[in-house]
Design an enzyme around this catalytic site. Structure first.
Site, PDB file in Angstrom:
ATOM      1  N   ALA A  28     -32.954  21.974  59.795  1.00 13.42           N
ATOM      2  CA  ALA A  28     -33.876  22.331  58.723  1.00 13.42           C
ATOM      3  C   ALA A  28     -34.866  23.440  59.111  1.00 13.42           C
ATOM      4  O   ALA A  28     -35.333  24.187  58.251  1.00 13.42           O
ATOM      5  CB  ALA A  28     -34.637  21.091  58.278  1.00 13.42           C
ATOM      6  N   ARG A  40     -39.301  16.587  59.426  1.00 11.82           N
ATOM      7  CA  ARG A  40     -40.147  15.822  60.338  1.00 11.82           C
ATOM      8  C   ARG A  40     -41.362  16.567  60.865  1.00 11.82           C
ATOM      9  O   ARG A  40     -42.111  16.031  61.657  1.00 11.82           O
ATOM     10  CB  ARG A  40     -39.291  15.283  61.495  1.00 11.82           C
ATOM     11  CG  ARG A  40     -38.309  14.252  61.003  1.00 11.82           C
ATOM     12  CD  ARG A  40     -37.348  13.741  62.033  1.00 11.82           C
ATOM     13  NE  ARG A  40     -36.408  12.817  61.403  1.00 11.82           N
ATOM     14  CZ  ARG A  40     -35.332  13.189  60.712  1.00 11.82           C
ATOM     15  NH1 ARG A  40     -35.025  14.460  60.616  1.00 11.82           N
ATOM     16  NH2 ARG A  40     -34.558  12.297  60.141  1.00 11.82           N
ATOM     17  N   ASP A 108     -28.341  23.295  52.150  1.00 13.63           N
ATOM     18  CA  ASP A 108     -28.756  24.340  51.192  1.00 13.63           C
ATOM     19  C   ASP A 108     -27.698  25.423  50.957  1.00 13.63           C
ATOM     20  O   ASP A 108     -27.808  26.201  50.001  1.00 13.63           O
ATOM     21  CB  ASP A 108     -30.089  24.976  51.628  1.00 13.63           C
ATOM     22  CG  ASP A 108     -30.096  25.488  53.067  1.00 13.63           C
ATOM     23  OD1 ASP A 108     -29.034  25.926  53.552  1.00 13.63           O
ATOM     24  OD2 ASP A 108     -31.173  25.458  53.708  1.00 13.63           O
ATOM     25  N   HIS A 123     -23.666  17.716  56.824  1.00  9.26           N
ATOM     26  CA  HIS A 123     -24.354  16.786  55.918  1.00  9.26           C
ATOM     27  C   HIS A 123     -24.075  17.091  54.450  1.00  9.26           C
ATOM     28  O   HIS A 123     -24.827  16.675  53.574  1.00  9.26           O
ATOM     29  CB  HIS A 123     -25.862  16.781  56.211  1.00  9.26           C
ATOM     30  CG  HIS A 123     -26.201  16.089  57.506  1.00  9.26           C
ATOM     31  ND1 HIS A 123     -27.405  16.234  58.164  1.00  9.26           N
ATOM     32  CD2 HIS A 123     -25.471  15.221  58.265  1.00  9.26           C
ATOM     33  CE1 HIS A 123     -27.397  15.498  59.265  1.00  9.26           C
ATOM     34  NE2 HIS A 123     -26.247  14.887  59.351  1.00  9.26           N
TER      35      HIS A 123
HETATM   36  P1  OAD Z   1     -36.203  18.046  61.312  1.00  9.59           P
HETATM   37  O1  OAD Z   1     -37.246  18.190  60.268  1.00  9.59           O
HETATM   38  O2  OAD Z   1     -36.043  16.718  61.947  1.00  9.59           O
HETATM   39  O3  OAD Z   1     -36.449  19.101  62.466  1.00  9.59           O
HETATM   40  C1  OAD Z   1     -36.692  20.446  62.185  1.00  9.59           C
HETATM   41  C2  OAD Z   1     -37.180  21.114  63.447  1.00  9.59           C
HETATM   42  O4  OAD Z   1     -37.310  22.495  63.174  1.00  9.59           O
HETATM   43  C3  OAD Z   1     -38.542  20.610  63.935  1.00  9.59           C
HETATM   44  O5  OAD Z   1     -38.432  20.308  65.303  1.00  9.59           O
HETATM   45  C4  OAD Z   1     -39.485  21.797  63.693  1.00  9.59           C
HETATM   46  O6  OAD Z   1     -40.434  21.932  64.733  1.00  9.59           O
HETATM   47  C5  OAD Z   1     -38.520  22.962  63.735  1.00  9.59           C
HETATM   48  N1  OAD Z   1     -38.937  24.126  62.930  1.00  9.59           N
HETATM   49  C6  OAD Z   1     -39.603  24.167  61.758  1.00  9.59           C
HETATM   50  N2  OAD Z   1     -39.736  25.421  61.309  1.00  9.59           N
HETATM   51  C7  OAD Z   1     -39.144  26.222  62.239  1.00  9.59           C
HETATM   52  C8  OAD Z   1     -38.944  27.618  62.353  1.00  9.59           C
HETATM   53  N3  OAD Z   1     -39.394  28.486  61.440  1.00  9.59           N
HETATM   54  N4  OAD Z   1     -38.274  28.075  63.426  1.00  9.59           N
HETATM   55  C9  OAD Z   1     -37.814  27.220  64.381  1.00  9.59           C
HETATM   56  N5  OAD Z   1     -37.978  25.900  64.323  1.00  9.59           N
HETATM   57  C10 OAD Z   1     -38.631  25.396  63.267  1.00  9.59           C
HETATM   58  O7  OAD Z   1     -34.827  18.562  60.658  1.00  9.59           O
HETATM   59  P2  OAD Z   1     -33.331  18.332  61.188  1.00  9.59           P
HETATM   60  O8  OAD Z   1     -33.307  18.192  62.657  1.00  9.59           O
HETATM   61  O9  OAD Z   1     -32.482  19.359  60.562  1.00  9.59           O
HETATM   62  O10 OAD Z   1     -30.141  14.654  57.102  1.00  9.59           O
HETATM   63  O11 OAD Z   1     -33.008  16.938  60.522  1.00  9.59           O
HETATM   64  C11 OAD Z   1     -31.745  16.401  60.646  1.00  9.59           C
HETATM   65  C12 OAD Z   1     -31.375  15.617  59.428  1.00  9.59           C
HETATM   66  O12 OAD Z   1     -32.434  14.717  59.088  1.00  9.59           O
HETATM   67  C13 OAD Z   1     -31.240  16.444  58.171  1.00  9.59           C
HETATM   68  O13 OAD Z   1     -29.991  17.096  58.079  1.00  9.59           O
HETATM   69  C14 OAD Z   1     -31.359  15.399  57.103  1.00  9.59           C
HETATM   70  C15 OAD Z   1     -32.466  14.542  57.667  1.00  9.59           C
HETATM   71  O14 OAD Z   1     -32.264  13.177  57.479  1.00  9.59           O
HETATM   72  C16 OAD Z   1     -29.621  14.252  55.929  1.00  9.59           C
HETATM   73  O15 OAD Z   1     -30.111  14.548  54.861  1.00  9.59           O
HETATM   74  C17 OAD Z   1     -28.383  13.441  56.075  1.00  9.59           C
END
Ligand code: OAD
Ligand code: ZN
Length: 240
Positions: A28, A40, A108, A123
């Protein structure tokens, strides 16, 4: 060993140039610079909302209104957003043969919109819809209008993977094959907290790089702390 950011950028540039098989793995955080909140972070999408309570099979069945409102809001926000420059860079890298594929947890569709051809969306997609009961496909308008399935009258849902559901097996298998072939994996914008996808990067026998706003994973050969779009631009400049 890596003292400053310039050294790290230069190292990544060299690793990309020397690798015969590079795979990108995104979450994300890759889309926050397009105005789509992650899950998160402090100001993430699920602040104040328990993800397990809304993006899950149970909510779909027992609390459809909550489920519907959550996805409607995300879909409407997505309609106002576009892939940022970092996405274009990854698309260029695929065209130039610098990367082999993109594995993503994001729903997305931005990698595909930016032009990447080999994308593995683990996902699912928030851009296509189906009946939650019989699987009959439906349009986005059908979902937004809260229509019922034309075939069986069931509720409609986006083709995303919910908590409590299995990942699409063929996409997962192909993504694992990509990782196993890789000489370099670049993980971008993910907290790596969601199983089973978070176990994928470590399946590579190659080098592993972590680009994220905050670094809290220590198992990488190289980490670059900062915004995905900005770091990709900086690496891209070095490559040119
Ligand atoms: P998270 O929200 O858990 O993690 C996103 C990470 O991106 C965080 O560690 C932020 O610090 C970092 N971040 C935010 N903005 C950033 C930027 N501009 N550049 C670099 N890093 C940045 O999201 P995911 O790990 O993708 O699943 O979450 C995994 C899954 O949790 C998602 O696919 C979703 C959710 O449950 C489902 O919907 C099945
Ligand atoms: Zn149906």
């Amino acid at each position: 060993m890596f003292i400053n950011k310039d050294n790290k950028l230069n190292t990544l540039k060299k690793w990309i140039e020397n690798s015969n098989y590079t795979v990108i793995f995104t979450g994300a955080g890759m889309s926050t610079e397009s105005g789509i909140p992650d899950f998160r972070s402090k100001d993430g999408l699920w602040k104040g909302i328990d993800p397990m309570r809304v993006a899950c099979v149970d909510a779909l069945i027992t609390n459809y209104n909550l489920f519907y409102e959550f996805y409607k809001q995300r879909i409407e926000n997505l309609e106002k957003s576009n892939p940022h420059k970092g996405y274009d860079i990854l698309s260029n890298w695929e065209r130039k043969g610098l990367i082999s594929s993109v594995i993503t947890q994001n729903v997305d569709g931005f990698h595909q919109r930016a032009g990447n051809k080999r994308v593995y969306p683990l996902h699912g997609s928030i851009n296509t819809f189906r009946c939650s009961r019989c699987g009959q496909s439906a349009s986005k308008d059908n979902f937004i209008n809260k229509d019922s399935c034309i075939k069986c009258g069931g509720t409609l849902r986006p083709d995303v993977v919910l908590f409590g559901e299995a990942l699409p097996q063929d996409i997962l298998n192909n993504a694992i094959k990509e990782i196993q072939k890789s000489e370099l994996v670049i993980v971008i914008g993910t907290s790596l907290m969601v199983y089973p996808v978070n176990s994928l990067p470590s399946m590579s026998k190659g080098k592993k790089v972590y680009i994220n706003k905050e670094i809290y994973q220590q198992s990488f050969d190289l980490d670059l702390e900062g915004k995905a779009g900005e770091i990709l631009e900086a690496v891209n400049q070095q490559l040119n």
